[in-house]
Design an enzyme around this catalytic site. Structure first.
Site, short mmCIF file in Angstrom:
data_model
loop_
_atom_site.label_atom_id
_atom_site.label_comp_id
_atom_site.label_asym_id
_atom_site.label_seq_id
_atom_site.Cartn_x
_atom_site.Cartn_y
_atom_site.Cartn_z
N ASP A 199 0.66 -1.23 0.08
CA ASP A 199 0.06 -0.07 0.09
C ASP A 199 1.03 1.29 0.11
O ASP A 199 1.87 1.46 0.42
CB ASP A 199 -0.87 -0.07 1.15
CG ASP A 199 0.01 -0.16 2.56
OD1 ASP A 199 0.70 -1.16 2.52
OD2 ASP A 199 -0.11 0.51 3.48
N GLU A 200 0.29 2.37 -0.48
CA GLU A 200 0.79 3.90 -0.49
C GLU A 200 2.28 3.82 -0.99
O GLU A 200 2.99 4.43 -0.14
CB GLU A 200 0.72 3.99 1.02
CG GLU A 200 -0.56 4.11 1.92
CD GLU A 200 -0.77 4.73 3.05
OE1 GLU A 200 -1.41 5.44 3.37
OE2 GLU A 200 0.19 4.33 4.04
N VAL A 201 2.50 3.20 -2.13
CA VAL A 201 3.66 3.66 -2.51
C VAL A 201 3.71 4.96 -3.29
O VAL A 201 2.47 5.64 -3.46
CB VAL A 201 4.36 2.52 -3.76
CG1 VAL A 201 4.40 1.21 -3.40
CG2 VAL A 201 3.38 2.82 -4.94
N HIS A 211 -7.61 8.12 4.67
CA HIS A 211 -7.72 6.55 5.27
C HIS A 211 -7.09 6.31 6.49
O HIS A 211 -7.58 5.68 7.41
CB HIS A 211 -7.03 5.60 4.27
CG HIS A 211 -5.60 5.89 4.27
ND1 HIS A 211 -5.10 6.90 3.15
CD2 HIS A 211 -4.47 5.56 4.66
CE1 HIS A 211 -3.91 7.06 3.38
NE2 HIS A 211 -3.53 6.12 4.12
N ASP A 221 -4.23 -1.12 -3.71
CA ASP A 221 -3.88 0.02 -4.56
C ASP A 221 -2.84 -0.46 -5.42
O ASP A 221 -2.62 0.10 -6.34
CB ASP A 221 -3.57 1.28 -3.77
CG ASP A 221 -2.86 0.99 -2.34
OD1 ASP A 221 -2.55 -0.08 -1.88
OD2 ASP A 221 -1.90 1.89 -1.91
#
Lengths: 525, 525
Positions: free
Chosen positions: A291-293, B404, A342
C-alpha cells in the site's frame, strides 16, 4: 440452535472424553484448558441479583458429568494446527479437530458461576453450527509501536474465544523493524526500536504455533516496497528518499522511504528476505503488502533514476518486476500471495491469478477487484478501522442527539447498529472469498490501550463474520430490527464481562445498571 | 525558569533535608516517596539511543548529594493536607509545605535513568514557579460504573504528578449509590451495584486523606435533586417517576427518577443526608450538583402534585426550598457550596452569594454566570469532556485530511492544538475564580479503560491550568505557533512515558519513531 431451557450444573467430577482414537496433542491441550477455565471462571449471569437469581433453579438442576467429543465416522484426524493451516478455499471449521475446538469455545460460554457452582440454563440446547466466512481476521500492527509477546498471546486467546480464524500480522513498517530475519539479522538489530523490542525467530515460532493450536492461521505481511524505511537502518543502500523532508511529500506518514525497486540489489535482497521469512512459517498464506507507494520518492531518487535508465525500464516496469519477484517467492513456498488493493487498482500491477487482494481504502474498491476476477479480503478503512471506531461512533452520536452527555444507551445502540451496517455493506458485495478482517493500526496504540481499543469491538465483527446475515433464531440481522439489536447488545455485554473475567481489559459498553436490565436503556423503552 | 545545561548525577547517598523545625508527617512521607521513586524510576531520555546518548556527558557530571527544602522566614508551617484544604480563594501553592510538595513533583521529573544512574541535564536550572489557576480539577464519576479504591488512589497519584489540586468526586448517581452514609447505611446497602462495590466510610476517609496529603482537595458532589434514582432502592417513597418509561421523557439517561422535592420528608432526608456526609469530610467545598432536573417527572407525579397543592407552592418554589436547604447544610459545615449551572441559568434558583457554579453545558454559559456575580468552575461539555475527546479529535482529523490512515502526526498535532483552543477559550472569560476541571463520565468507562481514557489527555489540561497563557520561556501559548506546539508534544510524550514507567497505562500519542525525534513528524517537517 434450539435453546435449551433446563438448568444443568457441572459435576465436580466433570470430564471431557474424546470418542475417537489418537486425539492430537493440541486437542488434548485445548480440552485441558477448557476444563480449567470452566472451573476457574467467576462470571455470574448478568441479571438483577446475578447468580443468586438462579439459586432456586439450581436446586433441581441435573448434573453434567461429561462432555463427549466425536467426529463423523471415517473423518480424517489431524491436529488443530494442521486443520488451521489449510488453504483459504479449503478452510473448514466442521467435522475436524478444529470444529471440536470451536465447539469447546461455544461450550465454555454456556456456563455461569454462582458461589462456586458452574451451571447453565441451556440444558437440552442443540447447536448445529458453522461459520459464514471461512476467513475471519484481525490485522495487527506491531511496528508503529511494539507489543510484547504476552500481549499478542493474550489477543490470540481472546480471538479464539470469538472464533476468529486469522491473525494478519503487519509486523514491520517504516517506523521500526522488530522481526528477526534469519538471512538478515542486522535488520532487526539496527531497525528495531531497541534490543528488547524484537520478535526473535523463537518468538515468531511460539506465537504462530500458539495461534495455530487455537484455530488461528497467521498471515504475515512484509509490507513492501513502501513502508520499508526501517530496512534502511541496516541497509541504507536499499532505500530511496529515506527520511526526506517534508515527509508528507514522499510518504503517507513519517518517515519517508521505500525500497529502490529498480535496483538489482534490491531484487536480490527481497528474494532472500521473503524466502527466509517464508521458510520459517507453516501457513498457506503470506502478504507482500504494497500500500501507499509514493511516486515522487522514486522520481527524485538519483540511484533509482540511474537504474531505470540503465535497464531501460519505467517505474511501472520496476514495480511489476518487484511484485512478480516477491510473489514468485511466496508461491514457491506453496503459499497464496496477498497484496494490498492499491497495487492492483491504482498501479495496475500484474499479479498471480490466485492472489488475494486486501481491499483497504474504501469498500467500493471491492467491486473493482472482483471485476478483475481476483479474490479479496475486505478491510475497508471507511468502516473497519478500529482506530476510527470511536470517531464514527461519536459522529453518529452527535447526529442522533446534539447534546452534552455521555448518553450511554444511545451510544450503545449506535454500537450495535454498526453491526447492521457492516453486514448490509457486505450484502452489496459478491466475492469468491467470504473473508474480512478488522485492523488495528498502532500510531496511537500501544500495550497500554491494546485491550480497550480492540475489545469488545472486534467481537461485534467476529460475530457477524461467523454468523452471517441470519441469526440462529432465523432473524435477519440487516435492517433496523430493535429486538435483534437489543439482543445483540446483551450478547456483547455478556462477552465483555466474560473477557474481563479472563483478564482481557475490554471496555464497558453501558453502565452496569443497563447491563443488568437488557433493553431497559434502549432509547424507546 | 532558566534552563540548566550541565549534567548532574544523583549520589547513591542522595538525601533530602528539611531546613525548618518540625516538618509535618505528610511532608516527611512525601520526601520518602520522592527518594524512592527517584531511585526506582527506569525512564530513559526520549532521544535516539535513549540513555546511551548521554553516556559521554555523564562521565564529567557533578554529583548531587542533597536537596534542601526551606520556606521563607516566618512562614507558618502546616501539613500539606491542611494547606490543601484551604478555601478556594485562599488556596496557595507557594511558600508552604504544599509548595514544597509541588517542588518535589517538579524535581522528580528532571531526572532520567541510564544503566542505574539517575541524572539530569538541567544542572544549574532555576525554577520560580506557581500556578496560574488555584483550582485545577478532575471530575470523576464512580456511579455509572464502579472503580475500586486502588484505581482512585492511582489516579490521585498521577494527578499529583501533574499538580492538579482538586478531585471533584461525582460519587453517586441514578444508576448506583456506592457511598456508605453514616446516617443512612441502607442507601448503599440497597443502592450499590453489589456489596463489593461500595465506598465505605473508611474508604472515603482513606481516599480523602491520601489525596489531601498529595495536594489534592476533594469536592464531593451529592448530585440532587436529579440523578438520584438509586436512592429509591432503599427509599422508594422519596423518588418521583422512578424507572418510568419511556425514560427519555423523564430523564437524560436511564433510569428516570428524582427526589420528591415538594415533600417535607424529602427535605428532612436531604438535610440529614448532606449533614451526615459533610461531617465526615475535611474540605472547604462541597457540591449539591443539580444538573438535568426534569419537569415532566414532577408534573406527572401524584405525590409531588399533592404536596404542592397542600403547601400552596409551585415546583419552582420547591426547587428553591430544596436548594436552600442543602446549601444551608453545606454552609453550616463551613464549606463553600457548589451547584451546577443549569440550576441557576435554566431554573433561576436562588443560591448563596458565595456559591461556586459548575459551568458544564457550554462554555458560553460562563459569561451569563459571571453577570450574576457568581464565581464558577469551568467544565464545558463542548470542550472538556474526556469521553468526547476522541470524537472531536477525529472530527478535526477528518477536516484536516479526509483520508484513510491513522495519520499519527496529524492526530498528534491536533491533540496539541487542543491546548491552544482550551486556552484561547479561557481568554474569552473573565472569572473571579481561575478554576477549571475536566470530567470523566463513566457510562462507557470502567476500571478497564480508566488510565487510557484519562492519560495523558488530562495532563495537557493540567499543564495549561498550571502554566496559563505564557510559557516559562515567555512564549505565548495561544495561536498557531508551531514551535511551541512541537515542544508541547515533546513534553506530553515525556510525561506519557514517565506515567507508564510509574504504572499508569497512558496511551501513546505517536509512534515511538516520532517520540524519539521531536518535531520530525510535524506535518511541515
Amino acid at each position: 440452535m434450539s435453546s435449551g431451557n433446563s438448568p444443568v450444573k457441572l459435576s465436580s467430577e466433570f470430564d471431557i472424553h474424546v470418542r475417537f482414537a489418537n486425539p492430537p496433542a493440541d486437542l488434548r491441550a485445548a480440552i485441558s484448558r477448557t476444563k480449567s477455565s470452566l472451573f476457574s471462571g467467576k462470571f455470574e449471569r448478568l441479571v438483577l441479583g446475578r447468580g443468586s437469581a438462579d439459586a432456586d433453579l439450581l436446586k433441581d438442576a441435573r448434573t453434567l458429568v461429561s462432555l463427549e467429543l466425536s467426529l463423523a465416522a471415517g473423518s480424517l484426524v489431524r491436529s488443530i494446527a494442521e486443520e488451521t493451516n489449510q488453504p483459504i478455499e479449503a478452510k473448514s471449521d466442521a467435522n475436524s479437530t478444529l470444529g471440536l475446538f470451536r465447539g469447546l469455545a461455544t461450550f465454555e460460554q454456556l456456563w455461569y458461576d454462582y458461589e462456586g457452582t458452574k451451571y447453565t440454563l441451556q440444558g437440552g440446547a442443540e447447536i448445529n453450527d458453522g461459520p459464514s466466512f471461512p476467513y475471519r481476521g484481525f490485522s495487527f500492527d506491531t511496528a508503529r509501536n511494539f507489543y510484547p509477546v504476552s500481549d499478542i498471546l493474550r489477543t490470540v486467546d481472546a480471538m479464539s474465544w470469538v472464533k476468529l480464524s486469522v491473525l494478519y500480522w503487519h509486523i514491520i513498517d517504516s517506523q521500526s523493524f522488530p522481526l528477526q530475519v534469519a538471512a538478515f539479522p542486522e535488520l532487526s538489530e539496527k531497525g528495531a526500536y531497541s534490543a528488547s523490542e524484537i520478535y526473535t525467530q523463537d518468538d515468531v515460532r511460539r506465537i504462530v504455533q500458539y495461534a495455530n493450536e487455537r484455530g488461528i492461521d497467521v498471515v504475515m505481511e512484509l509490507d513492501s516496497p513502501g513502508h520499508t524505511t526501517a530496512i534502511g537502518a541496516a541497509h541504507p543502500e536499499l532505500i530511496a528518499c529515506a527520511s526526506k523532508s517534508p515527509w508528507s511529500k514522499y510518504a503517507s506518514e513519517p518517515p519517508a522511504g521505500q525500497l529502490r525497486i529498480a535496483s538489482p540489489n534490491t531484487l536480490a535482497f527481497a528474494k532472500t528476505f521473503f524466502d527466509s521469512v517464508a521458510s520459517a512459517l507453516p501457513g498457506t498464506m503470506m502478504s507482500s503488502g504494497g500500500d501507499e507507494v509514493n511516486l515522487p520518492c522514486w522520481e527524485e531518487d538519483e540511484e533509482t533514476q540511474a537504474d531505470l535508465t540503465q535497464r531501460n525500464m519505467t517505474i511501472a516496469d520496476a514495480l511489476n518486476q518487484f511484485v512478480g519477484t516477491v510473489q514468485g517467492v511466496i508461491a514457491a513456498h506453496g503459499k497464496t500471495p496477498f497484496i494490498k488493493s492499491d497495487m492492483v487498482l491504482t498501479h495496475n500491477v500484474a499479479v498471480l491469478n490466485d492472489t488475494v487482494v486486501v481491499v483497504w481504502q474504501t469498500s467500493e474498491d471491492a467491486a473493482a477487484v472482483a471485476e478483475r476476477n481476483l479474490r479479496f479480503i475486505h478491510q475497508p478503512s471507511n468502516y473497519f478501522y478500529l482506530v476510527h471506531m470511536t470517531s464514527y461512533e461519536c459522529i453518529l452520536l452527535r447526529s442522533i442527539r446534539e447534546s452534552h452527555s455521555g448518553t450511554a444507551p444511545t451510544r450503545a445502540r449506535r454500537f450495535v447498529h454498526a453491526q447492521y451496517w457492516l453486514l448490509s455493506l457486505w450484502h452489496l458485495l459478491r466475492s469468491p472469498v467470504r473473508a474480512s478482517q478488522m485492523p488495528l493500526w498502532s500510531e496511537q496504540s500501544s500495550p497500554e490501550n491494546l485491550d480497550s481499543i480492540v475489545w469488545p469491538r472486534l467481537a461485534a465483527a467476529a460475530e457477524v463474520f461467523w454468523t452471517g446475515a441470519t441469526l440462529p433464531d432465523g432473524t435477519q440481522r440487516v435492517g433496523e430490527n430493535a429486538t435483534s439489536g437489543t439482543r445483540a447488545l446483551a450478547r456483547l455485554n455478556e462477552l465483555r464481562y466474560r473477557l474481563v473475567d479472563r483478564g482481557v481489559q475490554a471496555i464497558a459498553l453501558q453502565p452496569k445498571w443497563c447491563v443488568l436490565r437488557p433493553g431497559e436503556c434502549d432509547l424507546d423503552s
